[in-house]
Design an enzyme around this catalytic site. Structure first.
Site, PDB file in Angstrom:
ATOM      1  CB  SER A 123      -5.965  -8.486  -0.770  1.00 36.86           C
ATOM      2  OG  SER A 123      -6.111  -9.547  -1.696  1.00 36.86           O
ATOM      3  CE1 TYR A 145      -2.977 -12.390   1.684  1.00 34.57           C
ATOM      4  CE2 TYR A 145      -4.888 -12.843   0.300  1.00 34.57           C
ATOM      5  CZ  TYR A 145      -3.773 -12.072   0.596  1.00 34.57           C
ATOM      6  OH  TYR A 145      -3.467 -10.987  -0.178  1.00 34.57           O
TER       7      TYR A 145
END
Length: 286
Positions: free
Chosen positions: A147, A160
């Site tokens: 990501s 996260y």
């Protein structure tokens, strides 16, 4: 330079978390554009079956219900795929969760679930499939879904962000380990920028502490969806760069490479982190 079709056309792909988001976009692209047979691996049976039934190439989607947190279940899937469908040409470790809230407000079970899906899921996927892929005579590719969060830090998403930093490290180490073997398996890390999906809607929140702050951050992040690319567009870009042999695959080069550059400068200059502001999130008036 090889094309997508030359490298992947007609082969077998396994995509975890393929019931939604980027995983679903990849499944459609791989089956429709490249004529691949795609194992739609997801914990949500209805979603897996829906995606398999909606693929533009009928019969190319094989739904498979599995929990990436379960090492034995992942090993069983790899055995089944090898016996029933043959060698895997493309493995995509994509399954992932999002979580909002201050670190100290995050429920312990939410933290654990995110670690088990985002980090352990990549480990179980690689551990289940790589021995067979290494033993196979044909070349293959592994895409690990990291990501833009792998190269930034951000408040209200600490669990996260932590997980995606770990996932990028796994991909980088795995790339080197495969290199030591000298086998024809290309490992790459995918760093998507803003891609339209339900990850913010389905993200975990907090049930005590500053609930309003967590939910406000969720609403702020919804601005990403207004200007994001589609999963289909992301899939096209991802597979183009995979075919070119890139290790760091980015869906929006200006945004993601800019974040990588800023991160490198921050570390070299030893600057303390300040809240990361996505260009996609509405900013308060100066």
């Amino acid at each position: 330079m090889a094309t997508q079709q030359e490298l992947f056309g007609g082969g077998l792909a396994v995509v975890t978390g393929a019931g939604a988001g980027i995983g679903e976009g990849l499944a459609h692209h791989l089956a429709g554009r490249l004529g691949m047979t795609v194992v739609i691996a997801d914990i949500d049976e209805a979603a897996a079956r829906r995606v398999a039934g909606e693929l533009p190439a009928p019969g190319r989607g094989v739904p498979y219900v599995v929990d990436v947190r379960d090492a034995e279940a992942m090993a069983a899937m790899a055995d089944w795929v090898g016996a029933e469908l043959g060698p895997v040409r493309l493995l995509v470790a994509n399954a992932g969760l999002q979580q909002f809230g201050y670190l100290w407000d995050t429920p312990a079970d939410s933290w654990q679930r995110l670690v088990e899906v985002n980090i352990n899921g990549v480990f179980h996927t690689a551990r289940a499939f790589l021995p067979g892929m290494i033993a196979a005579p044909a070349s293959a590719h592994v895409l690990v879904m990291a990501s833009i969060g792998s190269v930034v830090s951000m408040p209200m998403q600490s669990s996260y962000i932590m997980s995606k930093h770990a996932v990028l490290a796994i991909a980088e180490c795995l790339h080197q380990e495969i290199g030591l073997l000298g086998v024809e398996i290309n490992v790459a890390a995918v760093l998507p920028g803003a891609v339209d999906s339900d990850i913010f809607t389905s993200a975990g929140g907090v049930d005590h502490g500053d609930v309003d702050a967590a939910e406000q951050h969720r609403r702020d992040m919804f601005a990403v969806r207004e200007r994001a690319i589609t999963p289909t567009e992301a899939a096209e870009t991802i597979m183009d760069q995979a075919a070119q042999g890139e290790f760091y695959i980015v869906t929006q080069p200006e945004m993601v490479l800019g974040a990588m550059r800023s991160r490198a400068e921050q570390l070299v200059e030893r600057r303390a982190p300040v809240p990361f502001r996505s260009r996609f999130v509405a900013q308060p008036d100066a």
